[in-house]
Design an enzyme around this catalytic site. Structure first.
Site, PDB file in Angstrom:
ATOM      1  N   LYS A  39       0.827  -1.208   0.000  1.00 33.95           N
ATOM      2  CA  LYS A  39       0.000   0.000   0.000  1.00 33.95           C
ATOM      3  C   LYS A  39       0.861   1.259   0.000  1.00 33.95           C
ATOM      4  CE  LYS A  39      -4.145  -2.009   2.092  1.00 33.95           C
ATOM      5  NZ  LYS A  39      -4.844  -2.245   3.375  1.00 33.95           N
ATOM      6  N   LYS A  52      -4.319  -9.846  -9.894  1.00 34.19           N
ATOM      7  CA  LYS A  52      -5.436  -9.941  -8.947  1.00 34.19           C
ATOM      8  C   LYS A  52      -6.391  -8.760  -9.152  1.00 34.19           C
ATOM      9  CE  LYS A  52      -5.556  -8.227  -4.711  1.00 34.19           C
ATOM     10  NZ  LYS A  52      -5.460  -7.923  -3.277  1.00 34.19           N
ATOM     11  N   LYS A  78      -9.178  -2.743  -6.722  1.00 32.21           N
ATOM     12  CA  LYS A  78      -9.451  -1.355  -7.056  1.00 32.21           C
ATOM     13  C   LYS A  78      -8.148  -0.587  -7.293  1.00 32.21           C
ATOM     14  CE  LYS A  78     -11.229   1.505  -4.054  1.00 32.21           C
ATOM     15  NZ  LYS A  78     -10.947   2.922  -4.217  1.00 32.21           N
TER      16      LYS A  78
HETATM   17  P1  TYM Z   1     -11.257  -5.986   1.347  1.00 33.55           P
HETATM   18  O1  TYM Z   1     -12.320  -5.014   1.668  1.00 33.55           O
HETATM   19  O2  TYM Z   1     -10.060  -5.531   0.600  1.00 33.55           O
HETATM   20  O3  TYM Z   1     -11.863  -7.186   0.514  1.00 33.55           O
HETATM   21  C1  TYM Z   1     -13.003  -7.895   0.969  1.00 33.55           C
HETATM   22  C2  TYM Z   1     -12.849  -9.366   0.657  1.00 33.55           C
HETATM   23  O4  TYM Z   1     -12.745  -9.568  -0.744  1.00 33.55           O
HETATM   24  C3  TYM Z   1     -11.648 -10.416  -1.009  1.00 33.55           C
HETATM   25  N1  TYM Z   1     -11.069 -10.094  -2.328  1.00 33.55           N
HETATM   26  C4  TYM Z   1     -10.710 -11.014  -3.241  1.00 33.55           C
HETATM   27  N2  TYM Z   1     -10.779 -12.356  -3.236  1.00 33.55           N
HETATM   28  C5  TYM Z   1     -10.349 -13.007  -4.340  1.00 33.55           C
HETATM   29  N3  TYM Z   1      -9.867 -12.373  -5.440  1.00 33.55           N
HETATM   30  C6  TYM Z   1      -9.782 -11.020  -5.503  1.00 33.55           C
HETATM   31  N4  TYM Z   1      -9.326 -10.411  -6.590  1.00 33.55           N
HETATM   32  C7  TYM Z   1     -10.207 -10.276  -4.353  1.00 33.55           C
HETATM   33  N5  TYM Z   1     -10.272  -8.959  -4.069  1.00 33.55           N
HETATM   34  C8  TYM Z   1     -10.799  -8.869  -2.818  1.00 33.55           C
HETATM   35  C9  TYM Z   1     -10.661 -10.137   0.103  1.00 33.55           C
HETATM   36  O5  TYM Z   1      -9.745 -11.200   0.265  1.00 33.55           O
HETATM   37  C10 TYM Z   1     -11.567  -9.985   1.287  1.00 33.55           C
HETATM   38  O6  TYM Z   1     -11.895 -11.231   1.863  1.00 33.55           O
HETATM   39  N6  TYM Z   1      -8.780  -6.486   5.625  1.00 33.55           N
HETATM   40  C11 TYM Z   1     -10.002  -6.882   4.942  1.00 33.55           C
HETATM   41  C12 TYM Z   1     -11.272  -6.433   5.652  1.00 33.55           C
HETATM   42  C13 TYM Z   1     -11.352  -6.869   7.064  1.00 33.55           C
HETATM   43  C14 TYM Z   1     -11.571  -8.181   7.538  1.00 33.55           C
HETATM   44  C15 TYM Z   1     -11.601  -8.095   8.943  1.00 33.55           C
HETATM   45  C16 TYM Z   1     -11.761  -9.411   6.900  1.00 33.55           C
HETATM   46  C17 TYM Z   1     -11.249  -6.043   8.158  1.00 33.55           C
HETATM   47  N7  TYM Z   1     -11.397  -6.794   9.303  1.00 33.55           N
HETATM   48  C18 TYM Z   1     -11.789  -9.236   9.748  1.00 33.55           C
HETATM   49  C19 TYM Z   1     -11.936 -10.554   7.703  1.00 33.55           C
HETATM   50  C20 TYM Z   1     -11.963 -10.450   9.104  1.00 33.55           C
HETATM   51  C21 TYM Z   1      -9.968  -6.239   3.549  1.00 33.55           C
HETATM   52  O7  TYM Z   1      -9.293  -5.280   3.327  1.00 33.55           O
HETATM   53  O8  TYM Z   1     -10.815  -6.768   2.668  1.00 33.55           O
END
Ligand code: TYM
Length: 321
Positions: free
Chosen positions: A111, A190, A193
């Site tokens: 990031k 992957k 955004k």
């Molecule tokens: P975030 O908001 O970036 O993404 C949400 C979920 O979508 C999945 N994801 C993907 N899976 C497969 N292929 C892709 N291209 C792809 N893009 C996104 C992410 O793996 C995620 O599961 N840190 C987390 C949010 C969070 C969280 C938590 C998750 C905060 N606290 C506690 C689980 C438990 C995040 O940034 O996800």
């Protein structure tokens, strides 16, 4: 009862990576246990700095997730910031978290390399995520592969806390789908955004079509056979088309004679059709804006009942009670 939990950041419009990586598996798990799903708005503050945009994104995520099949009667759906104990627990956990553990986090380094502010919040992001998970005694956390290291860090932090203060937290397990661990974006990386390669779940028809037609392919001529392996078109098509249609496309790849443009049109059609029922549901929900507030308020009340007990246990463990 199996406690399931996952979160999603309100950082923008949800895309197929979010859907297949986390939303669909989470929706499928609603009846497998006691499921908690939340909108990680505290986390989003590390990248969204416009308050109106944040508020709009939270509503958008709620709307999209419910339209996709999250059922607030079968799981607890809430907004992270409605439960400030997440932040309190993050502080308690931060006092057992080694600096070295956070310094090894790929996500932070990525990031910052992409230009996000290297704030303390961004650095401590995994500690807040550990708090999210441990606060609900979660056993199972459905996520995409990009969250794997965060889950490992959560397990390490929980273990450190338990070692210092006695058995307080349950050690959670990630659940990462094999086929959907990494959903590729329009350029084959992957879908994310921050890579500007996303296909939004609820894009308008024209926008969706334009995006899919812009998918990056190699320059194999129309007549020639095309490589099936590592094809982004096929990888996405497998997620949205029937087994028979996938088989047919694979065969046509191998035979040659059909150009990528045709395959992309077919992919667009399959995506559009796959999300048709979700679009209908979303349009209905949009007509009833108060419903989202009611659902999130009800979810927060239920989440608080669990969080209150666990935070009290943690306070007691460290000597704050
Ligand atoms: P975030 O908001 O970036 O993404 C949400 C979920 O979508 C999945 N994801 C993907 N899976 C497969 N292929 C892709 N291209 C792809 N893009 C996104 C992410 O793996 C995620 O599961 N840190 C987390 C949010 C969070 C969280 C938590 C998750 C905060 N606290 C506690 C689980 C438990 C995040 O940034 O996800």
């Amino acid at each position: 009862m199996l406690r399931i939990l996952s979160g999603i950041q309100p950082t923008g419009t949800l895309h197929l990576g979010n859907y297949f990586g986390m939303m669909r598996p989470s929706i499928a798990l609603q009846d497998e246990g006691d499921a908690y799903y939340f909108i990680a708005d505290y986390h989003a503050l590390t990248s969204v700095h416009d308050p109106d945009l944040l508020r709009a994104n939270v509503r958008g995520v709620a709307l999209d997730f419910i339209a996709c099949g999250l059922d607030p009667r079968r799981c607890c759906f809430f907004r992270q910031s409605d439960i400030p104990a997440h932040v309190e627990l993050a502080w308690l956990l931060s006092t057992v978290t080694p600096m070295g553990l956070l310094e090894r986090a790929h996500s932070y380094k990525d990031k910052v390399a992409r230009g996000l502010d290297a704030s303390h919040g961004l650095f401590a992001y995994p500690v807040l995520m550990a708090a999210d998970i441990l606060l609900y005694d979660s056993a199972l956390v459905p996520v995409g592969k990009d969250q794997k290291q965060h889950l490992e860090m959560t397990r390490d932090i929980a273990q450190k806390f338990n070692d210092r203060y006695g058995n307080t937290f349950r050690i959670p397990e990630p659940r990462i789908g094999e086929e959907t661990a990494v959903v590729p974006g329009l350029d084959g990386q992957k879908m994310s955004k921050s890579y500007h390669n996303t296909i939004e779940i609820f894009a308008e028809e024209k926008v969706l079509k334009k995006k899919v037609m812009g998918l990056v392919t190699d320059s194999t001529p129309v007549e020639a056979p095309k490589p099936v392996e590592n094809s982004t078109i096929l990888a996405l098509y497998r997620l949205v088309a029937s087994a028979a249609d996938v088989q047919q496309m694979e065969q046509e790849f191998m035979n040659g004679g059909v150009g990528y443009g045709d395959f992309k049109k077919r992919l667009f059609g399959a995506i559009w059709e796959y999300f048709a029922p979700q679009r209908t549901r979303r349009a209905e929900l949009e007509r009833n804006p108060d419903e989202i507030d009611r659902i999130l308020a009800d979810g927060a009340a239920r989440a608080r009942q669990v969080a209150d007990v666990v935070i009290e246990r943690a306070r007691e463990a460290v000597g704050l009670r």
